[in-house]
Scaffold this active site. Sequence first.
Site, PDB file in Angstrom:
ATOM      1  N   LYS A  19       0.830  -1.210   0.000  1.00 52.45           N
ATOM      2  CA  LYS A  19       0.000   0.000   0.000  1.00 52.45           C
ATOM      3  C   LYS A  19       0.862   1.256   0.000  1.00 52.45           C
ATOM      4  O   LYS A  19       0.598   2.195  -0.739  1.00 52.45           O
ATOM      5  CB  LYS A  19      -0.935   0.038   1.225  1.00 52.45           C
ATOM      6  CG  LYS A  19      -1.885  -1.138   1.344  1.00 52.45           C
ATOM      7  CD  LYS A  19      -2.913  -0.929   2.444  1.00 52.45           C
ATOM      8  CE  LYS A  19      -2.337  -0.818   3.847  1.00 52.45           C
ATOM      9  NZ  LYS A  19      -1.659  -2.044   4.340  1.00 52.45           N
ATOM     10  N   ARG A 132      11.797  -5.642   5.049  1.00 56.45           N
ATOM     11  CA  ARG A 132      11.452  -4.212   5.031  1.00 56.45           C
ATOM     12  C   ARG A 132      12.313  -3.422   5.999  1.00 56.45           C
ATOM     13  O   ARG A 132      12.590  -3.864   7.106  1.00 56.45           O
ATOM     14  CB  ARG A 132       9.972  -4.082   5.399  1.00 56.45           C
ATOM     15  CG  ARG A 132       9.448  -2.675   5.285  1.00 56.45           C
ATOM     16  CD  ARG A 132       7.985  -2.684   5.068  1.00 56.45           C
ATOM     17  NE  ARG A 132       7.235  -2.817   6.311  1.00 56.45           N
ATOM     18  CZ  ARG A 132       5.924  -2.601   6.391  1.00 56.45           C
ATOM     19  NH1 ARG A 132       5.243  -2.277   5.312  1.00 56.45           N
ATOM     20  NH2 ARG A 132       5.293  -2.750   7.533  1.00 56.45           N
ATOM     21  N   ARG A 176      -0.416  -9.570  13.406  1.00 53.47           N
ATOM     22  CA  ARG A 176      -1.038  -8.448  12.678  1.00 53.47           C
ATOM     23  C   ARG A 176      -1.939  -8.959  11.550  1.00 53.47           C
ATOM     24  O   ARG A 176      -2.985  -8.380  11.271  1.00 53.47           O
ATOM     25  CB  ARG A 176       0.029  -7.515  12.112  1.00 53.47           C
ATOM     26  CG  ARG A 176       0.670  -6.645  13.191  1.00 53.47           C
ATOM     27  CD  ARG A 176       1.965  -6.035  12.703  1.00 53.47           C
ATOM     28  NE  ARG A 176       1.781  -5.029  11.688  1.00 53.47           N
ATOM     29  CZ  ARG A 176       2.733  -4.665  10.809  1.00 53.47           C
ATOM     30  NH1 ARG A 176       3.908  -5.249  10.816  1.00 53.47           N
ATOM     31  NH2 ARG A 176       2.498  -3.720   9.932  1.00 53.47           N
TER      32      ARG A 176
HETATM   33  P1  AMP Z   1       0.852   0.350   9.349  1.00 49.47           P
HETATM   34  O1  AMP Z   1       2.074   1.189   9.144  1.00 49.47           O
HETATM   35  O2  AMP Z   1      -0.318   0.802   8.512  1.00 49.47           O
HETATM   36  O3  AMP Z   1       1.113  -1.127   9.211  1.00 49.47           O
HETATM   37  O4  AMP Z   1       0.380   0.584  10.870  1.00 49.47           O
HETATM   38  C1  AMP Z   1       1.222   0.253  11.942  1.00 49.47           C
HETATM   39  C2  AMP Z   1       0.413   0.078  13.215  1.00 49.47           C
HETATM   40  O5  AMP Z   1      -0.274   1.306  13.518  1.00 49.47           O
HETATM   41  C3  AMP Z   1      -0.699  -0.967  13.143  1.00 49.47           C
HETATM   42  O6  AMP Z   1      -0.215  -2.278  13.399  1.00 49.47           O
HETATM   43  C4  AMP Z   1      -1.627  -0.467  14.244  1.00 49.47           C
HETATM   44  O7  AMP Z   1      -1.115  -0.748  15.528  1.00 49.47           O
HETATM   45  C5  AMP Z   1      -1.570   1.052  14.052  1.00 49.47           C
HETATM   46  N1  AMP Z   1      -2.593   1.531  13.075  1.00 49.47           N
HETATM   47  C6  AMP Z   1      -2.378   2.117  11.856  1.00 49.47           C
HETATM   48  N2  AMP Z   1      -3.535   2.435  11.259  1.00 49.47           N
HETATM   49  C7  AMP Z   1      -4.520   2.035  12.103  1.00 49.47           C
HETATM   50  C8  AMP Z   1      -5.941   2.068  12.046  1.00 49.47           C
HETATM   51  N3  AMP Z   1      -6.586   2.573  10.996  1.00 49.47           N
HETATM   52  N4  AMP Z   1      -6.625   1.564  13.118  1.00 49.47           N
HETATM   53  C9  AMP Z   1      -5.989   1.051  14.191  1.00 49.47           C
HETATM   54  N5  AMP Z   1      -4.663   0.980  14.295  1.00 49.47           N
HETATM   55  C10 AMP Z   1      -3.921   1.467  13.266  1.00 49.47           C
END
Ligand code: AMP
Length: 221
Positions: A19, A132, A176
């Site tokens: 993404k 990553r 996750r």
């Molecule tokens: P990402 O970089 O999108 O993988 O996000 C890293 C972490 O941030 C996730 O594993 C969640 O702990 C938190 N996070 C990011 N976006 C959200 C969301 N929309 N709702 C809840 N937690 C989020």
Amino acid sequence: MPSEQPLRLLLLGPPGAGKGTQARRLSERHGIPHVASGDLLREHVQKETELGKEAKGYMDRGDYVPDDVMIRLICERVGRPDAEGFILDGFPRTMPQANALSERLEELGRPVDLVVALDVPSELIVERLSGRRLCPTCQRAYHMTYEPPADDEVCDEDGTELVTRPDDEADTVRHRLRVYAEATEGLRAHYDEVGLLVVLDGTGDPEDVSERIDKAIEAAT
Ligand code: AMP
């Protein structure tokens, strides 16, 4: 070329679906902000704000940050003057987030044009995420096999030493993925019902994925 109507697009997909890579490219191409919920949270964690302190424990465990925190953060961001168009990456992840977002965007007169879901099998995701690396200064993401920095393990933009995100460790990644699968089942069904969803194959060369996304945008706008 930026089109006349600024694009408003949501990107759905599990962690490691690509993404961020796709959103950065779309953001440049369309001249619109890339709003990544994870990046915004990591900025707060780094600056040790109240929100960052609240979010950190959830993030380190690979759990979701509570909806009310996420909704406040993103609903403020999409109301800024530069957000006539946007790519939302990583938000919404739950139905309450999706409902709050659509109410907010309706209020702003900035409805979403398209929701793209990237599909990638779990085995491939674990492999992608273990390679990553992230620049802690500018948040740029790299992959040691697919998108390596020019110099070993330092950021091309600012020379900072790259780090592995604590939540990219294999066990946390599997957790996750489970959290993602449980929470987003209803989301895709919802966007499908309202006629906004396009599901695309997120495997293969990032250039090929980009082409699939471009075609979907052309067909939808
Ligand atoms: P990402 O970089 O999108 O993988 O996000 C890293 C972490 O941030 C996730 O594993 C969640 O702990 C938190 N996070 C990011 N976006 C959200 C969301 N929309 N709702 C809840 N937690 C989020």
